[in-house]
Design an enzyme around this catalytic site. Sequence first.
Site, PDB file in Angstrom:
ATOM      1  N   ARG A 166      36.208  58.155  36.828  1.00 38.08           N
ATOM      2  CA  ARG A 166      37.310  57.199  36.645  1.00 38.08           C
ATOM      3  C   ARG A 166      38.668  57.895  36.527  1.00 38.08           C
ATOM      4  O   ARG A 166      39.704  57.292  36.833  1.00 38.08           O
ATOM      5  CB  ARG A 166      37.069  56.313  35.409  1.00 38.08           C
ATOM      6  CG  ARG A 166      36.201  55.113  35.660  1.00 38.08           C
ATOM      7  CD  ARG A 166      36.885  54.014  36.482  1.00 38.08           C
ATOM      8  NE  ARG A 166      37.729  53.177  35.636  1.00 38.08           N
ATOM      9  CZ  ARG A 166      39.043  53.108  35.728  1.00 38.08           C
ATOM     10  NH1 ARG A 166      39.687  53.830  36.628  1.00 38.08           N
ATOM     11  NH2 ARG A 166      39.735  52.333  34.929  1.00 38.08           N
ATOM     12  N   ASP A 192      31.408  44.689  40.345  1.00 41.26           N
ATOM     13  CA  ASP A 192      32.134  43.809  39.438  1.00 41.26           C
ATOM     14  C   ASP A 192      31.969  42.360  39.874  1.00 41.26           C
ATOM     15  O   ASP A 192      31.960  42.052  41.074  1.00 41.26           O
ATOM     16  CB  ASP A 192      33.621  44.168  39.390  1.00 41.26           C
ATOM     17  CG  ASP A 192      34.306  43.471  38.232  1.00 41.26           C
ATOM     18  OD1 ASP A 192      34.368  44.054  37.142  1.00 41.26           O
ATOM     19  OD2 ASP A 192      34.749  42.311  38.404  1.00 41.26           O
ATOM     20  N   TYR A 203      37.895  32.958  35.248  1.00 42.87           N
ATOM     21  CA  TYR A 203      38.813  34.046  35.615  1.00 42.87           C
ATOM     22  C   TYR A 203      39.838  33.566  36.647  1.00 42.87           C
ATOM     23  O   TYR A 203      41.030  33.839  36.541  1.00 42.87           O
ATOM     24  CB  TYR A 203      38.042  35.239  36.182  1.00 42.87           C
ATOM     25  CG  TYR A 203      37.348  36.072  35.144  1.00 42.87           C
ATOM     26  CD1 TYR A 203      38.074  36.895  34.283  1.00 42.87           C
ATOM     27  CD2 TYR A 203      35.956  36.069  35.023  1.00 42.87           C
ATOM     28  CE1 TYR A 203      37.425  37.670  33.329  1.00 42.87           C
ATOM     29  CE2 TYR A 203      35.306  36.844  34.071  1.00 42.87           C
ATOM     30  CZ  TYR A 203      36.042  37.644  33.226  1.00 42.87           C
ATOM     31  OH  TYR A 203      35.409  38.408  32.288  1.00 42.87           O
ATOM     32  N   ARG A 250      26.036  47.043  31.363  1.00 40.33           N
ATOM     33  CA  ARG A 250      27.055  48.113  31.378  1.00 40.33           C
ATOM     34  C   ARG A 250      26.479  49.480  31.022  1.00 40.33           C
ATOM     35  O   ARG A 250      27.157  50.303  30.397  1.00 40.33           O
ATOM     36  CB  ARG A 250      28.230  47.794  30.440  1.00 40.33           C
ATOM     37  CG  ARG A 250      29.066  46.625  30.917  1.00 40.33           C
ATOM     38  CD  ARG A 250      30.431  46.596  30.217  1.00 40.33           C
ATOM     39  NE  ARG A 250      31.122  45.363  30.506  1.00 40.33           N
ATOM     40  CZ  ARG A 250      31.889  45.172  31.588  1.00 40.33           C
ATOM     41  NH1 ARG A 250      32.099  46.147  32.437  1.00 40.33           N
ATOM     42  NH2 ARG A 250      32.466  44.012  31.795  1.00 40.33           N
ATOM     43  N   ARG A 255      32.125  53.221  30.797  1.00 38.87           N
ATOM     44  CA  ARG A 255      33.077  54.093  30.134  1.00 38.87           C
ATOM     45  C   ARG A 255      32.529  54.902  28.965  1.00 38.87           C
ATOM     46  O   ARG A 255      33.138  55.879  28.549  1.00 38.87           O
ATOM     47  CB  ARG A 255      34.268  53.258  29.637  1.00 38.87           C
ATOM     48  CG  ARG A 255      35.330  53.062  30.720  1.00 38.87           C
ATOM     49  CD  ARG A 255      36.673  52.792  30.080  1.00 38.87           C
ATOM     50  NE  ARG A 255      36.752  51.431  29.559  1.00 38.87           N
ATOM     51  CZ  ARG A 255      37.557  51.062  28.572  1.00 38.87           C
ATOM     52  NH1 ARG A 255      38.321  51.941  27.975  1.00 38.87           N
ATOM     53  NH2 ARG A 255      37.581  49.802  28.175  1.00 38.87           N
TER      54      ARG A 255
END
Lengths: 342, 342
Positions: free
Chosen positions: A38, A74, A151, A25, A29
């Site tokens: 974003r 992703d 998931y 990552r 963010r």
Amino acid sequence: MGVNDRFLRACRREPVDATPVWFMRQAGRYMPEYRAIRARHTLLDICRQPELATQVTLQPVDRIDVDAAILFSDLLLLLAPMGIPFDFVKGEGPVIERPVRTADDVDHLRQFEPRDELSHVLETIRLVRKELEGRVPLIGFAGAPFTLASYAIEGGPSSHYAKTKALMYGEPKVWHKLCDMFATIVGDYLVAQVEAGVQAVQIFDSWVGALSPDDYREFALPHTSRILEAAKATGVPVIHFGTGTATLLETMATAGGDVIGADWRIPLDDAWQLIGHDRAIQGNLDPTLLLGPLDRMMDGAGDILRRAAGRPGHIFNLGHGILPETPVENVQALARFVHGQR
Amino acid sequence: MGVNDRFLRACRREPVDATPVWFMRQAGRYMPEYRAIRARHTLLDICRQPELATQVTLQPVDRIDVDAAILFSDLLLLLAPMGIPFDFVKGEGPVIERPVRTADDVDHLRQFEPRDELSHVLETIRLVRKELEGRVPLIGFAGAPFTLASYAIEGGPSSHYAKTKALMYGEPKVWHKLCDMFATIVGDYLVAQVEAGVQAVQIFDSWVGALSPDDYREFALPHTSRILEAAKATGVPVIHFGTGTATLLETMATAGGDVIGADWRIPLDDAWQLIGHDRAIQGNLDPTLLLGPLDRMMDGAGDILRRAAGRPGHIFNLGHGILPETPVENVQALARFVHGQR
């Protein structure tokens, strides 16, 4: 600028001038330039638009002294073309509209050709390679079957994996069919990524640490092994990563991977002993150490480097992804520190 | 009915006629008779009303062939009298109104006397002992400082413990002051529980597996050790439990506890080797195995018993609590199976 091949050399356990470093990552963010993008685009927009995904992939390469870029994408992208639509919901993470729970659900999934339906990812890879001009190698990635299945079955993140394991134990044939589909698609997808230009691949089995060693061998290993074989055949280095894997590392190493990723729950030297010194190792600083005072972060990083003891084949990374609240300057300081220790 | 002392004998590593068994969360949502009470009372109501808590504590003793009762209560009860009010919110678990984040927050917490402010718990213990009439022993419990601090700091359940570790790394004096308060209160609380009649105590450090071994030694161990010493001085057996602790078990055992609890991530014999055969061990079936087919659940339980190999000092339990969706008849079948294997 010269070509930086420290990361690829370390994957092959060749001597390097400094320990290579990259961060899971590293595009994300915690970076203001990422948040700026974003603010105008959803996560899926960025993943699906090669120009945006390229821009985001390159952001940390420009700002932080990393020795590899990793494709911004992703793990779950492949669910939608299989017939499992999902979205990212603020504060909740991924939400799958109709989770996979039954034999019938699995029968209705479709195999697909990643070269067609994930062509935007391959286009991103070509664009990134062009923009990088060889400054650092580019890593591609995909999820491992257990993590993807968790998931798809839970419908989002989970704490106990109760529905996942209930299907695994209760309907092993359905489980294996689902994971077999994932293995085929992920194998093809990784091969396509290498053809498009990635110079190494990482297989994320992020949540596999929820399994006992016996369950890992029965329910996860056969499928992950197929992916590792497909990836190995491409000739690029393969990184095999999970968290909470202290009791799985030996088996994960036998499954394959040139490099095994470990988290902070096991000291790096103990992990290396378990996987064998004929493999490279990646890790393993606790990401939360990047939130705190620099001296403690450096102590943690220094301890890992001492445990690696200069043995060829150590790639410095965190034990899991950079947390969104991490100050950029701490990530920069950490990369500099790691490079300065040899 | 005779006195069943299998559990207490196994805690002391004495020979037993059958492996004793009890289950974490054996009183709880999986039981229809518990749900009937919960339909009319909140979780906190039940914890705070000795008649209700007694009734719920006894439900599994009447329905399932367990060798111990465990007080129905909650780890977080002690937060409110410290000045950290909280509530249980449907679907979210515990929610702390004003999480503890700063030195000032910690300075404003208050030590308190559990004999006064948690007297309802002690009253429950007296009532349960009376109702049990010696059929099985009663286990008391409390949380360990790391686990309690993680709730107080995060404000509820957490996946990364980012705020907890940020305080730990960034303000170690504040961290140690907070944990020291927890250790004093929990120590007093456990002593009071023993005085009121519990015949063993379990210390839940449920989330401590999020720490590296070095961080465990620095930030958790000193405080847990104080609690273990206070508990040991009472003379009743002490169980020391956590999850995800494969790399911490050795250190946890040196901290103390007559019995060390382990989860399914490590095979029972490996765990016992790590903690040493001079300790008893509790565990370690994956709770999700109780959701699936009986034959697989029995296979898992049988494997654990084979790894225990008849060595005195094994208490059968799950690696964590019974899940709410578990069929009662599976829990009953598991207890019968364990008892029938010797």
